[in-house]
Design a protein around this motif. Structure first.
Motif, PDB file in Angstrom:
ATOM      1  N   LEU A 293       7.726  -0.776   2.674  1.00 16.15           N
ATOM      2  CA  LEU A 293       6.530  -1.454   3.780  1.00 16.15           C
ATOM      3  C   LEU A 293       5.439  -1.751   2.938  1.00 16.15           C
ATOM      4  O   LEU A 293       4.550  -2.228   3.462  1.00 16.15           O
ATOM      5  N   ASN A 294       5.180  -1.629   1.852  1.00 13.93           N
ATOM      6  CA  ASN A 294       3.967  -1.794   1.099  1.00 13.93           C
ATOM      7  C   ASN A 294       3.421  -3.212   1.179  1.00 13.93           C
ATOM      8  O   ASN A 294       2.161  -3.538   0.904  1.00 13.93           O
ATOM      9  N   ARG A 295       4.489  -4.301   0.949  1.00 12.45           N
ATOM     10  CA  ARG A 295       4.085  -5.584   0.892  1.00 12.45           C
ATOM     11  C   ARG A 295       3.406  -5.965   2.392  1.00 12.45           C
ATOM     12  O   ARG A 295       2.406  -6.577   2.312  1.00 12.45           O
ATOM     13  N   LEU A 296       3.947  -5.628   3.163  1.00 13.80           N
ATOM     14  CA  LEU A 296       3.309  -6.073   4.453  1.00 13.80           C
ATOM     15  C   LEU A 296       2.397  -5.139   5.180  1.00 13.80           C
ATOM     16  O   LEU A 296       1.655  -5.684   6.296  1.00 13.80           O
ATOM     17  N   THR A 297       2.430  -3.969   4.953  1.00  9.01           N
ATOM     18  CA  THR A 297       1.558  -2.920   5.572  1.00  9.01           C
ATOM     19  C   THR A 297       0.893  -2.030   4.621  1.00  9.01           C
ATOM     20  O   THR A 297       1.117  -2.105   3.491  1.00  9.01           O
ATOM     21  N   ASP A 298       0.010  -1.206   5.161  1.00  9.64           N
ATOM     22  CA  ASP A 298      -0.639  -0.008   4.477  1.00  9.64           C
ATOM     23  C   ASP A 298       0.143   1.089   4.268  1.00  9.64           C
ATOM     24  O   ASP A 298      -0.185   2.272   3.450  1.00  9.64           O
ATOM     25  N   GLY A 299       1.406   1.068   4.543  1.00  7.99           N
ATOM     26  CA  GLY A 299       2.408   2.087   4.691  1.00  7.99           C
ATOM     27  C   GLY A 299       3.025   2.299   3.266  1.00  7.99           C
ATOM     28  O   GLY A 299       2.767   1.378   2.486  1.00  7.99           O
ATOM     29  N   ALA A 300       3.926   3.135   3.125  1.00 14.44           N
ATOM     30  CA  ALA A 300       4.462   3.432   1.763  1.00 14.44           C
ATOM     31  C   ALA A 300       5.997   3.889   2.320  1.00 14.44           C
ATOM     32  O   ALA A 300       6.331   4.366   3.487  1.00 14.44           O
TER      33      ALA A 300
ATOM     34  N   GLY B 291       7.562   6.689  15.060  1.00 12.95           N
ATOM     35  CA  GLY B 291       6.297   7.109  15.448  1.00 12.95           C
ATOM     36  C   GLY B 291       5.389   6.612  14.411  1.00 12.95           C
ATOM     37  O   GLY B 291       3.918   6.425  14.884  1.00 12.95           O
ATOM     38  N   THR B 292       5.524   6.590  13.203  1.00 12.19           N
ATOM     39  CA  THR B 292       4.869   6.355  11.852  1.00 12.19           C
ATOM     40  C   THR B 292       4.624   4.850  12.061  1.00 12.19           C
ATOM     41  O   THR B 292       3.605   4.185  11.735  1.00 12.19           O
ATOM     42  N   LEU B 293       6.040   4.191  12.150  1.00 12.08           N
ATOM     43  CA  LEU B 293       5.933   2.652  12.055  1.00 12.08           C
ATOM     44  C   LEU B 293       5.040   1.914  12.974  1.00 12.08           C
ATOM     45  O   LEU B 293       4.310   1.033  12.700  1.00 12.08           O
ATOM     46  N   ARG B 294       5.090   2.498  14.309  1.00 10.37           N
ATOM     47  CA  ARG B 294       4.247   1.898  15.536  1.00 10.37           C
ATOM     48  C   ARG B 294       2.820   1.793  15.169  1.00 10.37           C
ATOM     49  O   ARG B 294       2.363   1.007  15.822  1.00 10.37           O
ATOM     50  N   GLU B 295       2.402   2.761  14.282  1.00 14.98           N
ATOM     51  CA  GLU B 295       0.866   2.809  13.970  1.00 14.98           C
ATOM     52  C   GLU B 295       0.334   1.929  12.773  1.00 14.98           C
ATOM     53  O   GLU B 295      -0.682   1.558  12.674  1.00 14.98           O
ATOM     54  N   LEU B 296       1.543   1.186  12.293  1.00 13.47           N
ATOM     55  CA  LEU B 296       1.131   0.233  10.998  1.00 13.47           C
ATOM     56  C   LEU B 296       1.002  -1.250  11.663  1.00 13.47           C
ATOM     57  O   LEU B 296       1.450  -1.497  12.697  1.00 13.47           O
ATOM     58  N   THR B 297       0.030  -1.796  11.049  1.00 14.09           N
ATOM     59  CA  THR B 297       0.024  -3.289  11.135  1.00 14.09           C
ATOM     60  C   THR B 297       0.297  -4.080  10.161  1.00 14.09           C
ATOM     61  O   THR B 297       0.479  -3.906   9.069  1.00 14.09           O
ATOM     62  N   VAL B 298       0.791  -5.390  10.611  1.00 12.31           N
ATOM     63  CA  VAL B 298       1.357  -6.326   9.566  1.00 12.31           C
ATOM     64  C   VAL B 298       0.410  -7.267   9.058  1.00 12.31           C
ATOM     65  O   VAL B 298      -0.302  -7.894   9.630  1.00 12.31           O
ATOM     66  N   LEU B 299       0.161  -7.181   7.743  1.00 11.19           N
ATOM     67  CA  LEU B 299      -0.945  -8.033   6.905  1.00 11.19           C
ATOM     68  C   LEU B 299      -2.060  -7.980   7.415  1.00 11.19           C
ATOM     69  O   LEU B 299      -3.066  -9.118   7.538  1.00 11.19           O
ATOM     70  N   ASP B 300      -2.654  -6.753   7.807  1.00 10.51           N
ATOM     71  CA  ASP B 300      -3.885  -6.576   8.452  1.00 10.51           C
ATOM     72  C   ASP B 300      -4.441  -7.437   9.507  1.00 10.51           C
ATOM     73  O   ASP B 300      -5.574  -7.673   9.615  1.00 10.51           O
ATOM     74  N   SER B 301      -3.200  -7.843  10.142  1.00  6.01           N
ATOM     75  CA  SER B 301      -3.423  -8.810  11.528  1.00  6.01           C
ATOM     76  C   SER B 301      -3.735  -7.830  12.755  1.00  6.01           C
ATOM     77  O   SER B 301      -4.196  -8.655  13.683  1.00  6.01           O
ATOM     78  N   GLY B 302      -3.827  -6.860  12.790  1.00  7.18           N
ATOM     79  CA  GLY B 302      -3.794  -5.987  13.745  1.00  7.18           C
ATOM     80  C   GLY B 302      -2.478  -6.027  14.725  1.00  7.18           C
ATOM     81  O   GLY B 302      -2.439  -5.336  15.823  1.00  7.18           O
ATOM     82  N   GLU B 303      -1.553  -6.908  14.033  1.00  6.76           N
ATOM     83  CA  GLU B 303      -0.307  -6.839  14.923  1.00  6.76           C
ATOM     84  C   GLU B 303       0.810  -5.677  14.633  1.00  6.76           C
ATOM     85  O   GLU B 303       0.855  -5.627  13.193  1.00  6.76           O
TER      86      GLU B 303
END
Length: 265
Positions: free
Chosen positions: A95-102, A111-123
């Protein structure tokens, strides 16, 4: 959605010398009766937006699909199963290249993935079903399976869509599972080496297309051999107008691109 603010696919193809009517044959298409001859023009070649044109939009998101669709014939996205079992649209294992997740997608619940956003885009990371719903009906969809064990669920997800659908994978096992589940699914192996082995797999499974690394095409008989066997050839990932021109001259059927304006040079 209009193509305002950028040239349409027709105009882009004209940039590499296309003339006459543009033939839009859907996402899988057919090389037609070409007898192995590399006689295509740019007007015959489909433009396929890799991860929804990953250099222009946050990759594999609903926004990427909505923004790239007016400019391409096909949107290509990646699917994998997350830790709680849902099919999510995401390319990397980690997850770490595209999101703030690990951690990995496969060990992380929805439930965790849906709260992450891609490349700080808000998407957000989308479910496959939500992304498919965002693709206009006249735009093809190429879903790349990142691993085996998803065939039945992927086929169920694409069953009701109006789009033409092509299912591709690097994994021979994933493709074999798809064929075991469906005699009619349009399939394509993706590969960067072992050309003969992958063409053999395509014959075995009755595939619609093959997706080679573009570097395998120039100076080889890959396109003519594939066409003789009835496979369309969609080459990835095309990085500029010069490369695109070489591939068009070689007779490919599709250009898989990270930018829909790649033909500008």
């Amino acid at each position: 959605m209009s193509a305002e603010g950028g040239r349409t696919r027709r105009e882009l193809l004209a940039a590499v010398g296309a003339s006459g009517a543009v033939a839009l044959a859907g996402c899988s298409g057919s090389p037609g009766d070409r007898s192995g001859e590399p006689d295509a023009t740019a007007a015959d070649v489909r433009l396929i937006g890799h991860r929804g044109c990953a250099d222009q939009y946050p990759e594999n998101t609903v926004l990427a699909v909505e923004e790239s669709a007016p400019h391409v014939d096909v949107v290509e996205v990646d699917v994998q199963r997350c830790g709680s079992g849902e099919l999510v649209v995401f390319h990397d294992d980690q997850l770490n290249r595209l999101t703030d997740g690990a951690g990995t997608v496969s060990s992380t619940d929805w439930g965790t993935l849906r709260e992450l956003t891609v490349l700080d885009s808000g998407e957000p990371i989308p479910l496959l079903s939500d992304l498919l719903a965002a693709v206009p009906p006249d735009t093809g969809v190429n879903v790349e399976l990142k691993h085996e064990g998803m065939a039945a669920d992927v086929l169920a997800a694409v069953e009701g869509v109006e789009n033409e659908v092509l299912l591709s994978s690097f994994s021979a096992d994933a493709l074999r599972e798809l064929r075991a589940e469906s005699e009619d699914a349009a399939l394509a192996p993706v590969f960067s080496d072992s050309t003969e082995e992958r063409l053999s797999l395509a014959r075995e499974l009755g595939c619609e297309a093959v997706h080679p690394d573009h570097e395998l095409v120039p100076g080889s008989d890959l396109v003519s051999t594939a066409h003789d066997d009835g496979f369309a050839v969609n080459a990835w990932t095309v990085d500029g107008a010069e490369t695109a021109g070489e591939l068009v001259e070689a007779g490919v059927d599709g250009l898989i691109v990270d930018r829909w304006d790649v033909l500008d040079g």
